[in-house]
Design an enzyme around this catalytic site. Structure first.
Site, PDB file in Angstrom:
ATOM      1  N   THR A  34      -5.703 -21.429 -62.453  1.00 43.99           N
ATOM      2  CA  THR A  34      -4.488 -20.633 -62.255  1.00 43.99           C
ATOM      3  C   THR A  34      -3.240 -21.504 -62.243  1.00 43.99           C
ATOM      4  OG1 THR A  34      -5.689 -18.991 -61.034  1.00 43.99           O
ATOM      5  CG2 THR A  34      -3.370 -19.069 -60.605  1.00 43.99           C
ATOM      6  N   TYR A  47      -3.522 -12.300 -65.271  1.00 45.53           N
ATOM      7  CA  TYR A  47      -3.058 -13.479 -65.998  1.00 45.53           C
ATOM      8  C   TYR A  47      -4.270 -14.150 -66.613  1.00 45.53           C
ATOM      9  CZ  TYR A  47      -5.064 -16.028 -62.179  1.00 45.53           C
ATOM     10  OH  TYR A  47      -5.961 -16.520 -61.288  1.00 45.53           O
ATOM     11  N   THR A 113      -9.110 -22.594 -58.551  1.00 41.95           N
ATOM     12  CA  THR A 113      -9.505 -22.647 -57.145  1.00 41.95           C
ATOM     13  C   THR A 113     -10.914 -22.108 -56.876  1.00 41.95           C
ATOM     14  OG1 THR A 113      -8.399 -20.538 -56.777  1.00 41.95           O
ATOM     15  CG2 THR A 113      -7.148 -22.532 -56.260  1.00 41.95           C
ATOM     16  N   ASP A 114     -11.437 -21.284 -57.795  1.00 43.25           N
ATOM     17  CA  ASP A 114     -12.737 -20.643 -57.522  1.00 43.25           C
ATOM     18  C   ASP A 114     -13.831 -21.660 -57.194  1.00 43.25           C
ATOM     19  OD1 ASP A 114     -11.534 -18.237 -58.038  1.00 43.25           O
ATOM     20  OD2 ASP A 114     -12.579 -17.838 -59.922  1.00 43.25           O
ATOM     21  N   LYS A 186     -13.123 -22.333 -50.452  1.00 43.23           N
ATOM     22  CA  LYS A 186     -12.203 -21.206 -50.631  1.00 43.23           C
ATOM     23  C   LYS A 186     -12.683 -20.067 -49.733  1.00 43.23           C
ATOM     24  CE  LYS A 186      -9.995 -18.543 -54.318  1.00 43.23           C
ATOM     25  NZ  LYS A 186      -9.861 -18.278 -55.762  1.00 43.23           N
ATOM     26  N   GLU A 307     -35.934 -22.340 -35.548  1.00 41.62           N
ATOM     27  CA  GLU A 307     -36.676 -21.077 -35.624  1.00 41.62           C
ATOM     28  C   GLU A 307     -37.599 -21.079 -36.844  1.00 41.62           C
ATOM     29  OE1 GLU A 307     -35.483 -16.483 -34.950  1.00 41.62           O
ATOM     30  OE2 GLU A 307     -33.849 -17.906 -35.151  1.00 41.62           O
TER      31      GLU A 307
END
Ligand code: GLU
Length: 350
Positions: A34, A47, A113-114, A186, A307
């Protein structure tokens, strides 16, 4: 022109050249995202990521040339949902080449950013340098109102140009904060404050180009790791499965039939598994598939033999790595060994 006027200009030029010479040399490696995205409207969210080349981003940020001598290279042009192993390897190899040059002081990677946190962690484990390597991205495209990319890029360049950033592993600079690539993730789909390190918080801040650190990373990174990707052209296949109430064990069959060498399960709570999944896990670990228990909770450690009985299942715990980061460490570990004891040790080391 009179001789003294000419000398004045020569002096001015020399002063400028020497000021430039003294600035740190920072290389920007662009991958898309982006931060390089352009949209039809300045207010809409529609976009296309990775549209603008790195030179366009740098030309829009003349202030950055006052804090560092900049050169840009386009390594890829993708939205980071399309990030893949071969771009990671290309990026790590290029960073290693650049960082070995005495004239390079720092490196910035522009990224969507993903998957920025994942690329950051891959680099954190594979780049062999103490010089600053800083990832930056943006939540708003370059053509949006109040685009966050230019400030993130400026701050990222300031961080990469700073001696204070040396020996800190790979950093992610977003929204005035500096995070360790090991810790950051993120956490929000659209907000500019999306990047957080849930277990540890940020390492420092950058404000008005001024870099300040408050914490250090203690886990081994960069020059301290055992991972050498200089001759590696692909990574072992490792998949992630998401745990839930009544989880379907058939999912495990699918990834094993697709020849995964390793599986990370984002288990419930402390990495726990649905009983029929647990049963199937025990069978596949016996066949040599390495299974790592991480958690879907978003923070905290997955603890060994709590556990869930890892000794009986043949499983490994991810410690406090989230599933996508555990996957990266497992891929790198599988390049070296299939010994689960050794791999578990790596999860307590990196
Ligand atoms: N999907 C895009 C990417 O990761 C948008 C995310 C961003 O860069 O903010 O490249």
């Amino acid at each position: 022109m009179k001789p003294y006027t000419i000398s004045f200009f020569v002096l001015l030029f020399a002063l400028q050249a020497s000021a430039q010479h003294k600035l740190p040399n920072v290389v920007i490696l662009a991958t898309g995202g982006t931060i390089a995205g352009a949209g039809e409207s300045s207010v809409g969210t529609a976009y296309t990521a990775g549209k603008l080349p790195i030179d366009a981003l740098l030309n829009a940020l003349p202030e950055a040339r006052k804090i560092a001598n900049l050169t840009g290279e386009q390594v890829a042009s993708v939205g980071s949902q399309a990030m893949h192993d071969s771009i990671w390897l290309k990026l790590a190899k290029r960073i290693n080449e650049l960082a070995a040059k005495p004239e390079v002081d720092g490196i910035v990677v522009t990224h969507g950013t993903d998957t920025e946190g994942e690329t950051g962690f891959f680099l954190q484990l594979t780049v062999k340098t103490a010089k600053p390597v800083v990832l930056v991205g943006a939540m708003r495209s370059a053509t949006a109102i109040s685009a966050d990319g230019p400030m993130n890029l400026y701050n990222g360049i300031a961080a990469a140009a700073s001696k204070r950033s040396e020996n800190r592993g790979v950093l992610v600079c977003m929204n005035d904060q500096l995070f360790s690539a090991r810790e950051v993730t993120k956490t929000n789909t659209t907000n500019v404050a999306t990047f957080q390190s849930p277990n540890t918080g940020p390492l420092g801040t950058v404000f008005d180009g001024k870099v300040e650190y408050y914490h250090s990373i203690l886990r081994k990174h960069t020059i301290q790791t055992e991972f050498d990707i200089s001759q590696v052209n692909s990574l072992p296949k490792v998949d992630i499965l998401y745990g839930y109430a009544n989880m379907n064990p058939v999912l495990l069959e699918a990834v094993v039939n697709d020849k995964a060498q390793g599986v990370v399960i984002a288990g419930v709570g402390n990495g726990n598994l649905y009983p029929t999944v647990e049963k199937r896990v025990k069978e596949i670990t016996r066949k040599g598939v390495v299974v790592v228990r991480s958690s879907r909770t978003g923070s905290g450690r997955v603890t060994l033999n709590s556990e869930t009985d890892d000794a009986a299942l043949g499983t490994i715990v991810a410690d406090d790595l989230n599933p996508q980061k555990a996957r990266i460490l497992l891929q790198l570990a599988l390049l070296k060994t299939k010994d689960t004891k050794k791999i578990q040790e790596m999860f307590f080391t990196y």
